[in-house]
Design a protein around this motif. Sequence first.
Motif, mmCIF file in Angstrom:
data_model
loop_
_atom_site.group_PDB
_atom_site.id
_atom_site.type_symbol
_atom_site.label_atom_id
_atom_site.label_comp_id
_atom_site.label_asym_id
_atom_site.label_seq_id
_atom_site.Cartn_x
_atom_site.Cartn_y
_atom_site.Cartn_z
ATOM 1 N N LEU A 135 -7.408 2.403 -4.718
ATOM 2 C CA LEU A 135 -6.130 1.879 -4.231
ATOM 3 C C LEU A 135 -5.898 0.458 -4.731
ATOM 4 C CD1 LEU A 135 -6.144 3.168 -0.538
ATOM 5 C CD2 LEU A 135 -4.950 4.138 -2.497
ATOM 6 N N VAL A 164 1.620 2.321 -3.456
ATOM 7 C CA VAL A 164 0.499 2.989 -4.124
ATOM 8 C C VAL A 164 0.487 4.471 -3.778
ATOM 9 C CG1 VAL A 164 -2.008 3.121 -4.283
ATOM 10 C CG2 VAL A 164 -0.880 0.886 -4.224
ATOM 11 N N ALA A 175 -8.758 8.436 -2.932
ATOM 12 C CA ALA A 175 -8.058 7.354 -2.226
ATOM 13 C C ALA A 175 -9.053 6.335 -1.684
ATOM 14 C CB ALA A 175 -7.212 7.921 -1.091
ATOM 15 N N VAL A 197 0.837 -1.208 0.000
ATOM 16 C CA VAL A 197 0.000 0.000 0.000
ATOM 17 C C VAL A 197 0.870 1.256 0.000
ATOM 18 C CG1 VAL A 197 -1.787 1.248 1.261
ATOM 19 C CG2 VAL A 197 -1.818 -1.241 1.188
#
Length: 432
Positions: free
Chosen positions: A203, A65, A198, A62
Amino acid sequence: MLQALRIPDFRLLWGGSLISSFGTWLLVLAIPAHILMVTGSLRDTGLTFAAEYLPPLMLGPVAGVFADRWDRRRLMITTNCFCAGAVAAMLLGTSPGRYWVLYVALVAENSGAVLYAPAVLARTPAIVGTGPLLSSANALNSVSSGVVRLIGGPLGGVLLTIYGIRWLICADALSYLVSAAAMFLTSRTHSQRPCHNATIGALAHDLIQGTRVLRAEPFARALLPVTAIFQAANASLGAVLIPFGVQRLGGSEHTGLLLSCLGAGFLIGGAVIRQLLRRCQPGHLLAATLTATAAAYYLLFTSSSLATALPAVAAVGMTGSMSLVIPRTVMQRVIPDVALGRVSAAFLTCEAAATLTGAAAAPFLAQAAHLAAVATAASLLTLTAAALAYLTVPAMPAEEARAGAEKVRRRLPRPARASTPRRSSRNRTATP
Protein backbone atom coordinates in the motif's frame (compact mmCIF):
# COMPACT_ATOMS: atom_id res chain seq x y z
CA MET A 1 -25.49 18.47 -20.03
CA LEU A 2 -27.86 15.49 -20.28
CA GLN A 3 -26.07 13.74 -23.14
CA ALA A 4 -24.06 11.49 -20.81
CA LEU A 5 -27.35 9.96 -19.62
CA ARG A 6 -27.61 8.22 -22.98
CA ILE A 7 -25.06 5.71 -21.70
CA PRO A 8 -26.85 3.04 -19.58
CA ASP A 9 -23.93 2.44 -17.21
CA PHE A 10 -23.59 6.15 -16.49
CA ARG A 11 -27.33 6.43 -15.84
CA LEU A 12 -26.97 3.73 -13.20
CA LEU A 13 -23.79 5.26 -11.76
CA TRP A 14 -25.28 8.75 -11.60
CA GLY A 15 -28.69 7.62 -10.35
CA GLY A 16 -27.28 5.41 -7.61
CA SER A 17 -24.91 8.11 -6.42
CA LEU A 18 -27.70 10.69 -6.46
CA ILE A 19 -30.02 8.53 -4.36
CA SER A 20 -27.38 7.65 -1.76
CA SER A 21 -26.23 11.27 -1.59
CA PHE A 22 -29.79 12.47 -1.03
CA GLY A 23 -30.29 9.93 1.75
CA THR A 24 -27.03 11.05 3.38
CA TRP A 25 -27.98 14.70 3.30
CA LEU A 26 -31.29 13.95 4.98
CA LEU A 27 -29.22 13.16 8.08
CA VAL A 28 -26.61 15.92 7.78
CA LEU A 29 -28.75 18.34 9.79
CA ALA A 30 -31.09 15.81 11.37
CA ILE A 31 -28.46 13.95 13.42
CA PRO A 32 -26.91 17.09 15.01
CA ALA A 33 -30.40 18.48 15.62
CA HIS A 34 -31.47 15.24 17.29
CA ILE A 35 -28.36 15.19 19.49
CA LEU A 36 -28.98 18.79 20.51
CA MET A 37 -32.63 18.12 21.34
CA VAL A 38 -31.99 15.06 23.48
CA THR A 39 -28.78 16.20 25.22
CA GLY A 40 -28.95 19.99 25.12
CA SER A 41 -25.16 19.96 24.78
CA LEU A 42 -23.36 22.01 22.14
CA ARG A 43 -20.24 19.93 22.74
CA ASP A 44 -22.04 16.68 21.96
CA THR A 45 -23.59 18.28 18.89
CA GLY A 46 -20.21 19.46 17.64
CA LEU A 47 -18.82 15.94 17.90
CA THR A 48 -21.14 14.87 15.07
CA PHE A 49 -19.36 17.23 12.70
CA ALA A 50 -15.99 15.90 13.84
CA ALA A 51 -17.22 12.38 13.07
CA GLU A 52 -18.08 13.51 9.54
CA TYR A 53 -14.84 15.35 8.76
CA LEU A 54 -12.24 13.05 10.32
CA PRO A 55 -12.56 10.07 7.91
CA PRO A 56 -11.84 12.13 4.75
CA LEU A 57 -8.75 13.62 6.39
CA MET A 58 -7.45 10.33 7.81
CA LEU A 59 -8.35 7.84 5.07
CA GLY A 60 -8.38 9.96 1.90
CA PRO A 61 -5.00 8.98 0.39
CA VAL A 62 -5.41 5.30 1.31
CA ALA A 63 -8.86 5.30 -0.33
CA GLY A 64 -7.21 6.21 -3.61
CA VAL A 65 -4.84 3.25 -3.35
CA PHE A 66 -7.76 0.86 -2.94
CA ALA A 67 -9.60 2.49 -5.84
CA ASP A 68 -6.60 1.77 -8.09
CA ARG A 69 -5.75 -1.72 -6.78
CA TRP A 70 -9.23 -3.25 -6.62
CA ASP A 71 -12.09 -3.63 -9.06
CA ARG A 72 -13.93 -0.31 -8.75
CA ARG A 73 -17.36 -1.74 -9.46
CA ARG A 74 -17.03 -4.25 -6.62
CA LEU A 75 -15.57 -1.59 -4.36
CA MET A 76 -18.56 0.70 -4.91
CA ILE A 77 -21.02 -2.14 -4.25
CA THR A 78 -19.18 -3.16 -1.07
CA THR A 79 -18.89 0.36 0.32
CA ASN A 80 -22.57 1.06 -0.29
CA CYS A 81 -23.54 -2.10 1.58
CA PHE A 82 -21.11 -1.23 4.38
CA CYS A 83 -22.57 2.29 4.67
CA ALA A 84 -26.10 0.85 4.76
CA GLY A 85 -25.10 -1.37 7.69
CA ALA A 86 -23.38 1.52 9.49
CA VAL A 87 -26.45 3.74 9.13
CA ALA A 88 -28.76 0.95 10.27
CA ALA A 89 -26.63 0.62 13.41
CA MET A 90 -27.65 4.19 14.30
CA LEU A 91 -31.02 2.78 15.32
CA LEU A 92 -29.24 1.30 18.34
CA GLY A 93 -27.99 4.75 19.36
CA THR A 94 -31.32 6.55 19.61
CA SER A 95 -32.03 5.31 23.14
CA PRO A 96 -30.83 7.28 26.21
CA GLY A 97 -27.33 6.32 27.27
CA ARG A 98 -26.42 4.92 23.85
CA TYR A 99 -25.79 8.10 21.91
CA TRP A 100 -22.12 7.14 21.55
CA VAL A 101 -23.30 4.58 18.98
CA LEU A 102 -24.33 7.45 16.71
CA TYR A 103 -20.77 8.80 16.68
CA VAL A 104 -19.26 5.41 15.91
CA ALA A 105 -21.80 4.81 13.15
CA LEU A 106 -21.13 8.25 11.65
CA VAL A 107 -17.40 7.55 11.54
CA ALA A 108 -18.06 4.18 9.88
CA GLU A 109 -20.51 5.62 7.35
CA ASN A 110 -18.16 8.42 6.34
CA SER A 111 -15.24 6.01 6.12
CA GLY A 112 -17.19 3.99 3.58
CA ALA A 113 -18.07 7.16 1.70
CA VAL A 114 -14.38 8.10 1.55
CA LEU A 115 -13.57 4.77 -0.13
CA TYR A 116 -16.49 5.22 -2.53
CA ALA A 117 -15.71 8.73 -3.80
CA PRO A 118 -12.40 8.18 -5.67
CA ALA A 119 -13.74 4.96 -7.19
CA VAL A 120 -16.65 6.89 -8.72
CA LEU A 121 -14.41 9.66 -10.01
CA ALA A 122 -12.02 7.14 -11.55
CA ARG A 123 -14.72 4.99 -13.15
CA THR A 124 -16.65 7.84 -14.77
CA PRO A 125 -14.16 8.45 -17.64
CA ALA A 126 -13.91 4.69 -18.17
CA ILE A 127 -17.66 4.70 -18.87
CA VAL A 128 -18.22 7.92 -20.82
CA GLY A 129 -14.76 8.39 -22.35
CA THR A 130 -12.51 11.43 -22.09
CA GLY A 131 -14.22 13.56 -24.74
CA PRO A 132 -17.17 15.98 -24.52
CA LEU A 133 -19.33 13.42 -22.72
CA LEU A 134 -16.97 13.64 -19.74
CA SER A 135 -17.72 17.36 -19.45
CA SER A 136 -21.41 16.52 -19.67
CA ALA A 137 -21.12 13.90 -16.92
CA ASN A 138 -19.18 16.17 -14.56
CA ALA A 139 -21.55 19.07 -15.15
CA LEU A 140 -24.50 16.82 -14.37
CA ASN A 141 -22.79 15.53 -11.22
CA SER A 142 -22.07 19.09 -10.09
CA VAL A 143 -25.68 20.17 -10.61
CA SER A 144 -27.15 17.16 -8.84
CA SER A 145 -24.70 17.56 -5.94
CA GLY A 146 -25.61 21.20 -5.53
CA VAL A 147 -29.33 20.53 -5.65
CA VAL A 148 -29.08 17.65 -3.17
CA ARG A 149 -27.11 19.81 -0.75
CA LEU A 150 -29.68 22.58 -0.99
CA ILE A 151 -32.73 20.35 -0.62
CA GLY A 152 -31.55 17.37 1.44
CA GLY A 153 -30.42 19.15 4.61
CA PRO A 154 -33.47 21.43 5.09
CA LEU A 155 -35.84 18.63 4.12
CA GLY A 156 -34.22 16.35 6.68
CA GLY A 157 -34.82 18.97 9.37
CA VAL A 158 -38.49 19.20 8.43
CA LEU A 159 -38.97 15.42 8.29
CA LEU A 160 -37.24 15.08 11.66
CA THR A 161 -40.00 17.08 13.35
CA ILE A 162 -42.73 15.16 11.52
CA TYR A 163 -41.58 11.54 11.53
CA GLY A 164 -38.65 11.39 13.96
CA ILE A 165 -35.05 10.31 13.59
CA ARG A 166 -35.73 6.59 13.14
CA TRP A 167 -37.58 7.09 9.86
CA LEU A 168 -34.75 9.20 8.47
CA ILE A 169 -32.16 6.61 9.48
CA CYS A 170 -34.13 3.90 7.68
CA ALA A 171 -34.47 6.11 4.58
CA ASP A 172 -30.71 6.70 4.47
CA ALA A 173 -29.91 3.00 4.88
CA LEU A 174 -32.36 2.15 2.09
CA SER A 175 -30.77 4.75 -0.20
CA TYR A 176 -27.39 3.02 0.14
CA LEU A 177 -28.94 -0.35 -0.72
CA VAL A 178 -30.58 1.14 -3.81
CA SER A 179 -27.23 2.60 -4.82
CA ALA A 180 -25.52 -0.78 -4.33
CA ALA A 181 -28.16 -2.40 -6.57
CA ALA A 182 -27.57 0.25 -9.25
CA MET A 183 -23.81 -0.38 -9.15
CA PHE A 184 -24.44 -4.13 -9.39
CA LEU A 185 -26.40 -3.58 -12.61
CA THR A 186 -23.52 -1.75 -14.29
CA SER A 187 -21.34 -3.70 -16.70
CA ARG A 188 -18.40 -5.65 -15.37
CA THR A 189 -15.03 -4.25 -16.34
CA HIS A 190 -11.94 -6.21 -17.28
CA SER A 191 -9.59 -3.23 -16.98
CA GLN A 192 -8.94 -4.04 -13.33
CA ARG A 193 -8.68 -7.29 -11.37
CA PRO A 194 -8.96 -7.82 -7.66
CA CYS A 195 -5.60 -7.55 -5.90
CA HIS A 196 -5.20 -9.40 -2.62
CA ASN A 197 -1.65 -8.22 -1.89
CA ALA A 198 -2.72 -5.48 0.54
CA THR A 199 0.26 -5.49 2.88
CA ILE A 200 1.39 -2.22 4.43
CA GLY A 201 4.48 -2.23 2.25
CA ALA A 202 2.48 -2.73 -0.95
CA LEU A 203 0.00 0.00 0.00
CA ALA A 204 2.83 2.39 0.84
CA HIS A 205 4.53 1.62 -2.48
CA ASP A 206 1.34 2.38 -4.42
CA LEU A 207 0.80 5.56 -2.43
CA ILE A 208 4.31 6.76 -3.23
CA GLN A 209 3.84 5.98 -6.91
CA GLY A 210 0.57 7.90 -6.95
CA THR A 211 2.34 10.88 -5.37
CA ARG A 212 4.97 10.73 -8.09
CA VAL A 213 2.30 10.78 -10.78
CA LEU A 214 0.70 13.82 -9.15
CA ARG A 215 4.06 15.63 -8.93
CA ALA A 216 5.03 14.69 -12.49
CA GLU A 217 1.79 15.97 -14.02
CA PRO A 218 1.90 19.80 -14.44
CA PHE A 219 -1.88 20.08 -14.44
CA ALA A 220 -2.13 18.29 -11.09
CA ARG A 221 0.59 20.44 -9.53
CA ALA A 222 -1.15 23.60 -10.70
CA LEU A 223 -4.75 22.66 -9.96
CA LEU A 224 -4.29 21.23 -6.45
CA PRO A 225 -3.51 24.56 -4.68
CA VAL A 226 -6.06 26.40 -6.82
CA THR A 227 -8.77 23.94 -5.79
CA ALA A 228 -7.80 24.03 -2.11
CA ILE A 229 -7.84 27.84 -1.93
CA PHE A 230 -11.20 28.07 -3.66
CA GLN A 231 -12.75 25.37 -1.47
CA ALA A 232 -11.62 27.19 1.68
CA ALA A 233 -13.12 30.46 0.47
CA ASN A 234 -16.34 28.80 -0.65
CA ALA A 235 -16.76 26.93 2.65
CA SER A 236 -16.20 30.10 4.67
CA LEU A 237 -19.09 31.86 2.96
CA GLY A 238 -21.27 28.76 2.97
CA ALA A 239 -20.94 28.65 6.76
CA VAL A 240 -22.41 32.16 7.14
CA LEU A 241 -24.94 32.14 4.28
CA ILE A 242 -27.92 31.22 6.48
CA PRO A 243 -27.12 33.82 9.19
CA PHE A 244 -26.66 36.40 6.43
CA GLY A 245 -30.08 35.65 4.96
CA VAL A 246 -31.81 35.74 8.32
CA GLN A 247 -30.10 38.84 9.73
CA ARG A 248 -29.53 40.97 6.64
CA LEU A 249 -32.34 40.04 4.27
CA GLY A 250 -35.22 39.67 6.69
CA GLY A 251 -35.82 36.08 7.70
CA SER A 252 -36.06 32.45 6.69
CA GLU A 253 -38.45 33.07 3.78
CA HIS A 254 -35.94 35.29 2.00
CA THR A 255 -33.18 32.85 2.87
CA GLY A 256 -35.18 30.17 1.07
CA LEU A 257 -35.23 32.39 -2.03
CA LEU A 258 -31.45 32.70 -1.78
CA LEU A 259 -31.06 28.91 -1.77
CA SER A 260 -33.45 28.57 -4.70
CA CYS A 261 -31.48 31.06 -6.79
CA LEU A 262 -28.24 29.33 -5.82
CA GLY A 263 -29.68 26.08 -7.16
CA ALA A 264 -30.79 27.83 -10.34
CA GLY A 265 -27.24 29.10 -10.78
CA PHE A 266 -25.93 25.53 -10.49
CA LEU A 267 -28.29 24.45 -13.27
CA ILE A 268 -27.20 27.27 -15.57
CA GLY A 269 -23.52 26.65 -14.89
CA GLY A 270 -23.88 22.96 -15.62
CA ALA A 271 -25.54 23.69 -18.94
CA VAL A 272 -22.89 26.21 -20.01
CA ILE A 273 -19.62 24.64 -18.86
CA ARG A 274 -19.63 21.76 -21.36
CA GLN A 275 -19.58 24.14 -24.32
CA LEU A 276 -16.96 26.40 -22.75
CA LEU A 277 -14.61 23.49 -22.03
CA ARG A 278 -14.67 22.63 -25.73
CA ARG A 279 -13.69 26.15 -26.79
CA CYS A 280 -11.44 27.57 -24.06
CA GLN A 281 -8.15 26.67 -22.44
CA PRO A 282 -8.86 25.26 -18.95
CA GLY A 283 -6.44 27.61 -17.17
CA HIS A 284 -7.89 30.75 -18.71
CA LEU A 285 -11.45 29.51 -18.26
CA LEU A 286 -10.86 28.61 -14.61
CA ALA A 287 -9.26 32.00 -13.96
CA ALA A 288 -12.29 33.72 -15.51
CA THR A 289 -14.87 31.72 -13.53
CA LEU A 290 -12.98 32.21 -10.27
CA THR A 291 -12.71 35.96 -10.87
CA ALA A 292 -16.43 36.16 -11.56
CA THR A 293 -17.13 34.10 -8.44
CA ALA A 294 -15.02 36.45 -6.31
CA ALA A 295 -16.98 39.45 -7.59
CA ALA A 296 -20.28 37.66 -6.97
CA TYR A 297 -19.22 36.76 -3.41
CA TYR A 298 -18.52 40.38 -2.57
CA LEU A 299 -21.70 41.66 -4.23
CA LEU A 300 -23.82 39.09 -2.40
CA PHE A 301 -22.51 39.71 1.11
CA THR A 302 -22.57 43.48 0.78
CA SER A 303 -26.18 43.43 -0.40
CA SER A 304 -28.93 44.77 1.80
CA SER A 305 -31.93 43.81 -0.35
CA LEU A 306 -33.15 40.88 -2.41
CA ALA A 307 -32.93 42.97 -5.59
CA THR A 308 -29.14 42.72 -5.54
CA ALA A 309 -28.70 39.56 -3.46
CA LEU A 310 -30.68 37.20 -5.71
CA PRO A 311 -28.75 37.93 -8.95
CA ALA A 312 -25.49 37.77 -7.00
CA VAL A 313 -26.23 34.38 -5.44
CA ALA A 314 -27.33 33.02 -8.83
CA ALA A 315 -23.98 34.17 -10.22
CA VAL A 316 -22.20 32.44 -7.32
CA GLY A 317 -23.98 29.20 -8.13
CA MET A 318 -23.28 29.44 -11.86
CA THR A 319 -19.60 30.42 -11.83
CA GLY A 320 -18.80 28.51 -8.65
CA SER A 321 -20.14 25.23 -10.05
CA MET A 322 -18.13 25.81 -13.23
CA SER A 323 -15.01 26.36 -11.12
CA LEU A 324 -15.57 22.93 -9.55
CA VAL A 325 -16.20 21.08 -12.82
CA ILE A 326 -13.14 22.39 -14.71
CA PRO A 327 -10.37 20.90 -12.49
CA ARG A 328 -12.18 17.58 -12.15
CA THR A 329 -12.64 17.20 -15.89
CA VAL A 330 -9.03 18.13 -16.63
CA MET A 331 -7.67 15.63 -14.12
CA GLN A 332 -9.85 12.82 -15.44
CA ARG A 333 -8.50 13.50 -18.92
CA VAL A 334 -4.78 13.77 -18.25
CA ILE A 335 -4.20 11.29 -15.39
CA PRO A 336 -3.83 7.65 -16.50
CA ASP A 337 -6.51 5.26 -15.37
CA VAL A 338 -4.03 3.19 -13.34
CA ALA A 339 -3.38 6.16 -11.00
CA LEU A 340 -6.61 8.13 -11.29
CA GLY A 341 -8.04 6.84 -8.02
CA ARG A 342 -5.00 7.93 -6.00
CA VAL A 343 -4.78 11.37 -7.60
CA SER A 344 -8.55 11.90 -7.18
CA ALA A 345 -8.27 10.89 -3.53
CA ALA A 346 -5.45 13.39 -3.00
CA PHE A 347 -7.67 16.15 -4.36
CA LEU A 348 -10.62 15.01 -2.24
CA THR A 349 -8.49 14.95 0.92
CA CYS A 350 -7.13 18.40 0.21
CA GLU A 351 -10.64 19.70 -0.46
CA ALA A 352 -11.92 18.23 2.81
CA ALA A 353 -9.13 19.90 4.80
CA ALA A 354 -9.72 23.23 3.07
CA THR A 355 -13.48 22.98 3.59
CA LEU A 356 -13.07 22.22 7.28
CA THR A 357 -10.66 25.13 7.69
CA GLY A 358 -12.89 27.61 5.92
CA ALA A 359 -16.09 26.52 7.62
CA ALA A 360 -14.45 26.67 11.06
CA ALA A 361 -12.75 30.05 10.58
CA ALA A 362 -15.64 31.99 9.04
CA PRO A 363 -17.97 32.17 12.09
CA PHE A 364 -15.13 33.42 14.31
CA LEU A 365 -14.14 36.08 11.77
CA ALA A 366 -17.77 37.13 11.31
CA GLN A 367 -18.25 37.47 15.07
CA ALA A 368 -15.01 39.35 15.59
CA ALA A 369 -15.49 41.70 12.64
CA HIS A 370 -18.49 41.57 10.32
CA LEU A 371 -19.99 39.54 7.49
CA ALA A 372 -18.45 42.01 5.07
CA ALA A 373 -15.01 41.08 6.42
CA VAL A 374 -15.68 37.41 5.67
CA ALA A 375 -16.86 38.30 2.17
CA THR A 376 -13.78 40.43 1.54
CA ALA A 377 -11.42 37.71 2.76
CA ALA A 378 -13.18 35.03 0.69
CA SER A 379 -13.17 37.24 -2.40
CA LEU A 380 -9.45 37.93 -2.04
CA LEU A 381 -8.73 34.22 -1.57
CA THR A 382 -10.75 33.41 -4.69
CA LEU A 383 -8.92 36.09 -6.68
CA THR A 384 -5.65 34.54 -5.50
CA ALA A 385 -6.83 31.17 -6.83
CA ALA A 386 -7.79 32.84 -10.13
CA ALA A 387 -4.33 34.38 -10.49
CA LEU A 388 -2.68 31.02 -9.76
CA ALA A 389 -4.86 29.32 -12.34
CA TYR A 390 -4.01 31.89 -14.99
CA LEU A 391 -0.28 31.81 -14.28
CA THR A 392 0.35 28.12 -13.58
CA VAL A 393 -2.18 25.95 -15.46
CA PRO A 394 -0.61 25.07 -18.84
CA ALA A 395 -2.36 24.99 -22.20
CA MET A 396 -3.98 21.68 -23.09
CA PRO A 397 -4.72 20.77 -26.70
CA ALA A 398 -6.81 17.61 -26.75
CA GLU A 399 -4.21 15.54 -28.57
CA GLU A 400 -1.45 16.63 -26.19
CA ALA A 401 -3.59 15.71 -23.19
CA ARG A 402 -3.93 12.15 -24.47
CA ALA A 403 -0.22 11.97 -25.24
CA GLY A 404 0.63 13.24 -21.75
CA ALA A 405 -1.54 10.57 -20.15
CA GLU A 406 0.19 7.86 -22.15
CA LYS A 407 3.61 9.28 -21.23
CA VAL A 408 2.83 9.17 -17.52
CA ARG A 409 1.45 5.66 -17.89
CA ARG A 410 4.74 4.48 -19.39
CA ARG A 411 6.72 6.02 -16.52
CA LEU A 412 4.50 4.50 -13.83
CA PRO A 413 5.71 1.11 -12.52
CA ARG A 414 3.09 -1.58 -12.55
CA PRO A 415 1.44 -2.45 -9.21
CA ALA A 416 2.03 -5.88 -7.71
CA ARG A 417 -0.81 -7.52 -9.60
CA ALA A 418 -1.83 -8.58 -13.06
CA SER A 419 -1.06 -6.00 -15.73
CA THR A 420 -3.79 -3.51 -16.52
CA PRO A 421 -4.68 -3.27 -20.21
CA ARG A 422 -5.38 0.08 -21.73
CA ARG A 423 -8.89 1.36 -21.97
CA SER A 424 -10.41 0.39 -25.27
CA SER A 425 -10.71 2.92 -28.05
CA ARG A 426 -14.49 2.75 -27.64
CA ASN A 427 -14.21 4.14 -24.10
CA ARG A 428 -11.89 6.92 -25.21
CA THR A 429 -14.21 8.30 -27.84
CA ALA A 430 -16.71 11.07 -27.36
CA THR A 431 -19.75 9.12 -28.61
CA PRO A 432 -21.76 6.68 -26.47
